[in-house]
Design an enzyme around this catalytic site. Structure first.
Site, PDB file in Angstrom:
ATOM      1  N   SER A  89     -13.611 -29.390  -1.241  1.00  0.00           N
ATOM      2  CA  SER A  89     -12.866 -30.417  -0.292  1.00  0.00           C
ATOM      3  C   SER A  89     -13.873 -31.613   0.487  1.00  0.00           C
ATOM      4  O   SER A  89     -13.149 -31.866   1.745  1.00  0.00           O
ATOM      5  CB  SER A  89     -11.712 -29.838   0.838  1.00  0.00           C
ATOM      6  OG  SER A  89     -11.064 -28.949  -0.076  1.00  0.00           O
ATOM      7  N   GLU A 128     -20.484 -24.396  -4.634  1.00  0.00           N
ATOM      8  CA  GLU A 128     -19.319 -24.965  -4.373  1.00  0.00           C
ATOM      9  C   GLU A 128     -17.663 -23.259  -3.503  1.00  0.00           C
ATOM     10  O   GLU A 128     -18.168 -23.340  -4.511  1.00  0.00           O
ATOM     11  CB  GLU A 128     -18.275 -25.326  -5.848  1.00  0.00           C
ATOM     12  CG  GLU A 128     -18.837 -26.240  -6.087  1.00  0.00           C
ATOM     13  CD  GLU A 128     -17.910 -27.338  -7.113  1.00  0.00           C
ATOM     14  OE1 GLU A 128     -17.611 -28.630  -6.597  1.00  0.00           O
ATOM     15  OE2 GLU A 128     -17.138 -26.603  -7.946  1.00  0.00           O
ATOM     16  N   GLY A 162     -10.516 -26.730  -3.742  1.00  0.00           N
ATOM     17  CA  GLY A 162      -9.124 -27.291  -3.528  1.00  0.00           C
ATOM     18  C   GLY A 162      -8.341 -26.974  -2.584  1.00  0.00           C
ATOM     19  O   GLY A 162      -6.835 -27.258  -2.666  1.00  0.00           O
ATOM     20  N   GLY A 217     -10.462 -33.715  -5.608  1.00  0.00           N
ATOM     21  CA  GLY A 217      -9.640 -33.754  -5.582  1.00  0.00           C
ATOM     22  C   GLY A 217      -9.789 -35.353  -5.376  1.00  0.00           C
ATOM     23  O   GLY A 217      -8.723 -36.731  -6.145  1.00  0.00           O
ATOM     24  N   HIS A 272     -18.352 -23.490 -13.656  1.00  0.00           N
ATOM     25  CA  HIS A 272     -17.138 -24.386 -12.445  1.00  0.00           C
ATOM     26  C   HIS A 272     -16.232 -23.121 -12.365  1.00  0.00           C
ATOM     27  O   HIS A 272     -16.125 -22.204 -12.950  1.00  0.00           O
ATOM     28  CB  HIS A 272     -16.810 -25.548 -12.808  1.00  0.00           C
ATOM     29  CG  HIS A 272     -15.361 -25.644 -11.448  1.00  0.00           C
ATOM     30  ND1 HIS A 272     -14.732 -25.545 -11.211  1.00  0.00           N
ATOM     31  CD2 HIS A 272     -15.499 -27.599 -10.132  1.00  0.00           C
ATOM     32  CE1 HIS A 272     -14.054 -26.287 -10.314  1.00  0.00           C
ATOM     33  NE2 HIS A 272     -14.788 -27.177 -10.129  1.00  0.00           N
ATOM     34  N   ASN A 321     -15.542 -34.844 -10.123  1.00  0.00           N
ATOM     35  CA  ASN A 321     -14.887 -33.506 -11.542  1.00  0.00           C
ATOM     36  C   ASN A 321     -13.452 -34.304 -11.666  1.00  0.00           C
ATOM     37  O   ASN A 321     -12.716 -33.599 -10.778  1.00  0.00           O
ATOM     38  CB  ASN A 321     -15.292 -32.351 -11.405  1.00  0.00           C
ATOM     39  CG  ASN A 321     -14.199 -31.309 -11.837  1.00  0.00           C
ATOM     40  OD1 ASN A 321     -13.899 -31.671 -13.257  1.00  0.00           O
ATOM     41  ND2 ASN A 321     -14.678 -30.189 -11.466  1.00  0.00           N
ATOM     42  N   LYS A 338     -11.559 -33.259 -13.416  1.00  0.00           N
ATOM     43  CA  LYS A 338     -10.621 -32.031 -14.315  1.00  0.00           C
ATOM     44  C   LYS A 338      -9.490 -32.269 -14.982  1.00  0.00           C
ATOM     45  O   LYS A 338      -9.946 -33.127 -15.927  1.00  0.00           O
ATOM     46  CB  LYS A 338     -10.065 -31.059 -12.634  1.00  0.00           C
ATOM     47  CG  LYS A 338     -10.868 -30.983 -11.899  1.00  0.00           C
ATOM     48  CD  LYS A 338     -10.589 -29.623 -10.783  1.00  0.00           C
ATOM     49  CE  LYS A 338     -11.580 -29.295 -10.284  1.00  0.00           C
ATOM     50  NZ  LYS A 338     -10.889 -28.532  -8.974  1.00  0.00           N
ATOM     51  N   GLU A 352     -13.844 -22.192 -11.420  1.00  0.00           N
ATOM     52  CA  GLU A 352     -12.631 -22.159 -12.893  1.00  0.00           C
ATOM     53  C   GLU A 352     -12.588 -21.860 -13.879  1.00  0.00           C
ATOM     54  O   GLU A 352     -11.752 -21.178 -14.885  1.00  0.00           O
ATOM     55  CB  GLU A 352     -11.701 -23.723 -13.095  1.00  0.00           C
ATOM     56  CG  GLU A 352     -10.937 -24.347 -11.451  1.00  0.00           C
ATOM     57  CD  GLU A 352     -10.909 -25.357 -10.515  1.00  0.00           C
ATOM     58  OE1 GLU A 352     -10.608 -26.301 -11.739  1.00  0.00           O
ATOM     59  OE2 GLU A 352     -10.545 -25.859  -9.644  1.00  0.00           O
TER      60      GLU A 352
HETATM   61  P1  PGA Z   1     -11.889 -30.756  -4.501  1.00  0.00           P
HETATM   62  O1  PGA Z   1     -13.081 -30.468  -5.674  1.00  0.00           O
HETATM   63  O2  PGA Z   1     -12.848 -31.600  -4.310  1.00  0.00           O
HETATM   64  O3  PGA Z   1     -10.733 -30.818  -4.838  1.00  0.00           O
HETATM   65  O4  PGA Z   1     -11.941 -29.188  -3.940  1.00  0.00           O
HETATM   66  C1  PGA Z   1     -14.021 -29.709  -6.526  1.00  0.00           C
HETATM   67  C2  PGA Z   1     -14.417 -28.730  -7.602  1.00  0.00           C
HETATM   68  O5  PGA Z   1     -13.521 -28.036  -7.869  1.00  0.00           O
HETATM   69  O6  PGA Z   1     -15.349 -29.067  -7.971  1.00  0.00           O
END
Ligand code: PGA
Length: 248
Positions: free
Chosen positions: A210, A165, A171, A232, A93, A9, A11, A95
């Site tokens: 993460s 998640e 993140g 990330g 998601h 992803n 983003k 976000e």
């Molecule tokens: P992250 O993000 O691996 O940076 O924690 C995961 C996600 O938001 O799908």
């Protein structure tokens, strides 16, 4: 046997140049039994398709409209995504839920629209730190999933993916332990089996939050963890590939 899925992803990151470089790096020397998917910003889907066609790596959206066409300024249609070869789309998601106030009902509507267009939804669910500390993890996750099951109906549940998640791990560099992930994944599978044992057994449940090269292997080794949704670490070709390799 569920084939693992490793999904990146990206983003709202990248440029046409950085995306070319990233994908060149991902493709070269990639050898994994996992299905590999990248979800770039929608504006780059065509570029990504042109690079990935014929490589075996798939591409999809990070978000999608719940309608296929019409007066929906700024939205991205599942029908158009299909036209550009997307096989998957992430929905719900955290976000999107937090920053854009998407509700379980909004997510359920997107789920139905995707399935109707033949695109596989990657349904994100997960609890906040506060909810976990209150002991409400499964209450929250079950409500997010139940709303979709109710609206979609059993006939639309033949092909979808769930991404668990925990919001506190996205993140932040904090990762759920393999045991914490397995506990929730097993509970999600149990929840699905109340609707259909067949759906429960075949639906892939990804872990996200993460996930990186250093922890991917032990997470994916859990019996109910069928891959990962990677933020990330999906922006660095070598890191993303290492996760794909750790998955099999
Ligand atoms: P992250 O993000 O691996 O940076 O924690 C995961 C996600 O938001 O799908």
């Amino acid at each position: 046997m569920r084939q693992p899925l490793i999904a990146g992803n990206w983003k709202m990151n990248g440029s046409s140049q950085s995306i070319s470089e990233l994908l060149d790096g991902v493709i070269s020397g990639l050898e994994s039994k996992a299905e590999v998917l990248v979800c770039p910003p929608a504006i780059y889907i065509q570029q990504v398709r042109d690079i990935l066609r014929g490589t075996g790596v798939k591409w999809g959206l990070q978000n999608v409209a719940a309608e296929t066409k019409g007066a929906y300024t700024g939205e991205t249609s599942p029908l158009m995504a299909k036209d550009l070869g997307c096989e998957y789309a992430i929905i719900g998601h955290s976000e999107r839920r937090t920053l854009y106030k998407e509700t379980d009902q909004d997510v359920a509507a997107k789920f139905c629209c995707l399935v109707d267009q033949g695109i596989t939804p990657v349904l994100c669910v997960g609890e906040s730190l506060e909810e976990r500390q209150r002991g409400d993890t499964m209450k929250v996750v079950a409500a997010q999933i139940d709303c979709v099951i109710e609206k979609a109906g059993i006939e639309r549940l033949s092909d979808f993916v769930i991404a668990y998640e925990p919001v506190w791990a996205i993140g932040t560099g904090l990762t759920a332990t393999p045991e914490q992930a397995q506990e929730v994944h097993a509970a999600i599978r149990g929840l699905l089996s109340r609707t259909s044992e067949e759906v429960a057994q075949k639906t892939r449940i990804l872990y996200g939050g993460s996930m990186k090269a250093a922890n991917a292997a032990e997470l994916v080794a859990q019996p109910d963890v069928d891959g990962g949704l990677i933020g990330g670490a999906s922006l660095v070709a070598e890191d993303f590939k290492a996760i794909c390799h750790a998955a099999g």
